[in-house]
Design an enzyme around this catalytic site. Structure first.
Site, PDB file in Angstrom:
ATOM      1  N   ASN A  91      -0.815  18.711  68.447  1.00 22.66           N
ATOM      2  CA  ASN A  91      -1.070  18.356  67.049  1.00 22.66           C
ATOM      3  C   ASN A  91      -2.378  17.559  66.994  1.00 22.66           C
ATOM      4  O   ASN A  91      -2.403  16.389  67.351  1.00 22.66           O
ATOM      5  CB  ASN A  91       0.127  17.525  66.549  1.00 22.66           C
ATOM      6  CG  ASN A  91      -0.084  16.981  65.157  1.00 22.66           C
ATOM      7  OD1 ASN A  91      -1.015  17.369  64.452  1.00 22.66           O
ATOM      8  ND2 ASN A  91       0.793  16.070  64.755  1.00 22.66           N
ATOM      9  N   LYS A 106      -3.956  16.549  64.475  1.00 23.92           N
ATOM     10  CA  LYS A 106      -3.997  15.643  63.314  1.00 23.92           C
ATOM     11  C   LYS A 106      -5.349  15.748  62.608  1.00 23.92           C
ATOM     12  O   LYS A 106      -5.935  16.820  62.555  1.00 23.92           O
ATOM     13  CB  LYS A 106      -3.659  14.214  63.747  1.00 23.92           C
ATOM     14  CG  LYS A 106      -2.337  14.158  64.532  1.00 23.92           C
ATOM     15  CD  LYS A 106      -1.796  12.781  64.719  1.00 23.92           C
ATOM     16  CE  LYS A 106      -0.483  12.863  65.481  1.00 23.92           C
ATOM     17  NZ  LYS A 106       0.155  11.575  65.672  1.00 23.92           N
ATOM     18  N   HIS A 120       6.469  16.054  59.599  1.00 21.59           N
ATOM     19  CA  HIS A 120       5.924  15.079  60.546  1.00 21.59           C
ATOM     20  C   HIS A 120       6.045  13.680  59.935  1.00 21.59           C
ATOM     21  O   HIS A 120       5.867  13.499  58.731  1.00 21.59           O
ATOM     22  CB  HIS A 120       4.454  15.402  60.860  1.00 21.59           C
ATOM     23  CG  HIS A 120       3.938  14.574  61.998  1.00 21.59           C
ATOM     24  ND1 HIS A 120       3.540  13.271  61.828  1.00 21.59           N
ATOM     25  CD2 HIS A 120       3.798  14.855  63.315  1.00 21.59           C
ATOM     26  CE1 HIS A 120       3.178  12.780  63.009  1.00 21.59           C
ATOM     27  NE2 HIS A 120       3.326  13.721  63.928  1.00 21.59           N
ATOM     28  N   GLU A 127       4.158  11.234  59.797  1.00 24.79           N
ATOM     29  CA  GLU A 127       3.000  10.735  59.045  1.00 24.79           C
ATOM     30  C   GLU A 127       3.001  11.286  57.625  1.00 24.79           C
ATOM     31  O   GLU A 127       2.541  10.633  56.695  1.00 24.79           O
ATOM     32  CB  GLU A 127       1.710  11.088  59.804  1.00 24.79           C
ATOM     33  CG  GLU A 127       1.554  10.173  61.014  1.00 24.79           C
ATOM     34  CD  GLU A 127       0.818  10.783  62.187  1.00 24.79           C
ATOM     35  OE1 GLU A 127       0.117  11.792  62.018  1.00 24.79           O
ATOM     36  OE2 GLU A 127       0.957  10.229  63.297  1.00 24.79           O
ATOM     37  N   GLU A 135      10.581  12.968  67.421  1.00 24.09           N
ATOM     38  CA  GLU A 135       9.477  12.039  67.644  1.00 24.09           C
ATOM     39  C   GLU A 135       9.860  10.655  67.122  1.00 24.09           C
ATOM     40  O   GLU A 135       9.754  10.402  65.911  1.00 24.09           O
ATOM     41  CB  GLU A 135       8.227  12.510  66.905  1.00 24.09           C
ATOM     42  CG  GLU A 135       7.753  13.885  67.302  1.00 24.09           C
ATOM     43  CD  GLU A 135       6.298  14.110  66.882  1.00 24.09           C
ATOM     44  OE1 GLU A 135       5.469  14.334  67.765  1.00 24.09           O
ATOM     45  OE2 GLU A 135       6.001  14.028  65.682  1.00 24.09           O
ATOM     46  N   GLY A 190       1.557   7.541  68.939  1.00 26.31           N
ATOM     47  CA  GLY A 190       0.222   6.939  68.971  1.00 26.31           C
ATOM     48  C   GLY A 190       0.199   5.481  69.405  1.00 26.31           C
ATOM     49  O   GLY A 190      -0.801   4.802  69.256  1.00 26.31           O
ATOM     50  N   SER A 196       3.510   9.654  72.343  1.00 28.61           N
ATOM     51  CA  SER A 196       2.813   9.152  73.537  1.00 28.61           C
ATOM     52  C   SER A 196       3.178   9.916  74.804  1.00 28.61           C
ATOM     53  O   SER A 196       3.302   9.319  75.880  1.00 28.61           O
ATOM     54  CB  SER A 196       3.056   7.649  73.718  1.00 28.61           C
ATOM     55  OG  SER A 196       2.547   6.950  72.597  1.00 28.61           O
TER      56      SER A 196
HETATM   57  P1  PGA Z   1       1.036  11.048  70.013  1.00 25.60           P
HETATM   58  O1  PGA Z   1       1.446  11.829  68.679  1.00 25.60           O
HETATM   59  O2  PGA Z   1       1.217  12.012  71.173  1.00 25.60           O
HETATM   60  O3  PGA Z   1      -0.413  10.670  69.820  1.00 25.60           O
HETATM   61  O4  PGA Z   1       1.938   9.867  70.130  1.00 25.60           O
HETATM   62  C1  PGA Z   1       2.515  12.734  68.655  1.00 25.60           C
HETATM   63  C2  PGA Z   1       2.688  13.311  67.271  1.00 25.60           C
HETATM   64  O5  PGA Z   1       2.571  12.597  66.285  1.00 25.60           O
HETATM   65  O6  PGA Z   1       2.952  14.526  67.119  1.00 25.60           O
END
Ligand code: PGA
Length: 252
Positions: free
Chosen positions: A9, A11, A97, A99, A169, A175, A214
């Site tokens: 992803n 983003k 997601h 976010e 997640e 992140g 992460s």
């Molecule tokens: P990350 O994000 O690997 O940077 O923690 C994962 C995601 O949001 O899909």
């Protein structure tokens, strides 16, 4: 028995030039390596077509979108329809997601519409779920994720569910560099699968459940070795070829 998947992803990262470079770099690195599962690149809308073109029908790498509209077409300024995505070669789409839940207030009624629309067009939804830190600290994480699964997936029939990929997640791990331990990931994945089995029966065994948050080349092998973890949804580490490649190689 279950499909293994690593999805990157991207983003809100990568301009057109950068997206092409990353795709090319990954293809060079993959040259000669046959991944033990599917690889999916999930770039932002403006570069989707360019990434599809760069891949030029690569047999092991598919392209997904990060979002789609809940309606098929019409007066929805700023939205992108599932058919538009398909028309440029997109086969997968992230739905829900954290976010988007957090910043765009996407709720379960909306996510359900998007999921149904994607399924009706033959685009594979990757449905994201996961608890906030305060939910985990309050011991509500199983209940909360259960609710996310039930409210968005339980209206489906077993045949439709077969075409859904789930990504767990934990929001506190996205992140932040804080990864769930493999034991924490496995117990939640097993919980999700158990819920699906209770509602849909044997088909639950065929649903790929990815871990995200992460995930890096050094922790991916242990996470992916868990019996109920079928791969990963990767954010930060999907933006660099060596890191993403390391995670792809952790699929075994
Ligand atoms: P990350 O994000 O690997 O940077 O923690 C994962 C995601 O949001 O899909």
């Amino acid at each position: 028995m279950r499909k293994r998947i690593v999805a990157g992803n991207w983003k809100m990262n990568k301009t057109l030039k950068e997206a092409r470079e990353l795709t090319r770099g990954l293809m060079d690195e993959m040259n000669g390596h046959i991944p033990n599962g599917d690889v999916i690149l999930v770039p932002a809308f403006p570069v989707l077509e360019a990434v599809v073109r760069e891949l030029d029908g690569h047999e092991a790498i598919a392209v997904g979108a990060q979002n789609m509209a809940w309606e098929e077409r019409g007066a929805y300024t700023g939205e992108v329809s599932v058919e538009m995505l398909q028309s440029v070669g997109v086969t997968h789409v992230l739905i829900g997601h954290s976010e988007r839940r957090q910043y765009m207030n996407e709720d379960h009624a909306l996510l359900k519409k998007k999921l149904d629309l994607a399924l009706s067009k033959g685009v594979t939804p990757i449905y994201c779920c996961g608890e906030q830190l305060e939910d985990r600290e309050a011991g509500r994480h199983f209940e909360l994720v259960g609710q996310q699964i039930e409210e968005v997936l339980f209206h489906l029939d077993a045949d439709a569910l077969k075409n859904v990929v789930i990504a767990y997640e934990p929001v506190w791990a996205i992140g932040t560099g804080l990864t769930a331990t493999s034991a924490q990931a496995e117990e939640m994945h097993a919980h999700i699968r158990q819920l699906l089995a209770g509602k849909f029966g044997d088909v639950a065994e065929f649903i790929s459940i990815l871990y995200g948050g992460s995930c890096k080349p050094d922790n991916a092998p242990e996470l992916f070795a868990c019996p109920n973890v079928d791969g990963g949804l990767i954010g930060g580490a999907s933006l660099k070829v060596p890191d993403f490649m390391g995670i792809i190689k952790a699929m075994s």
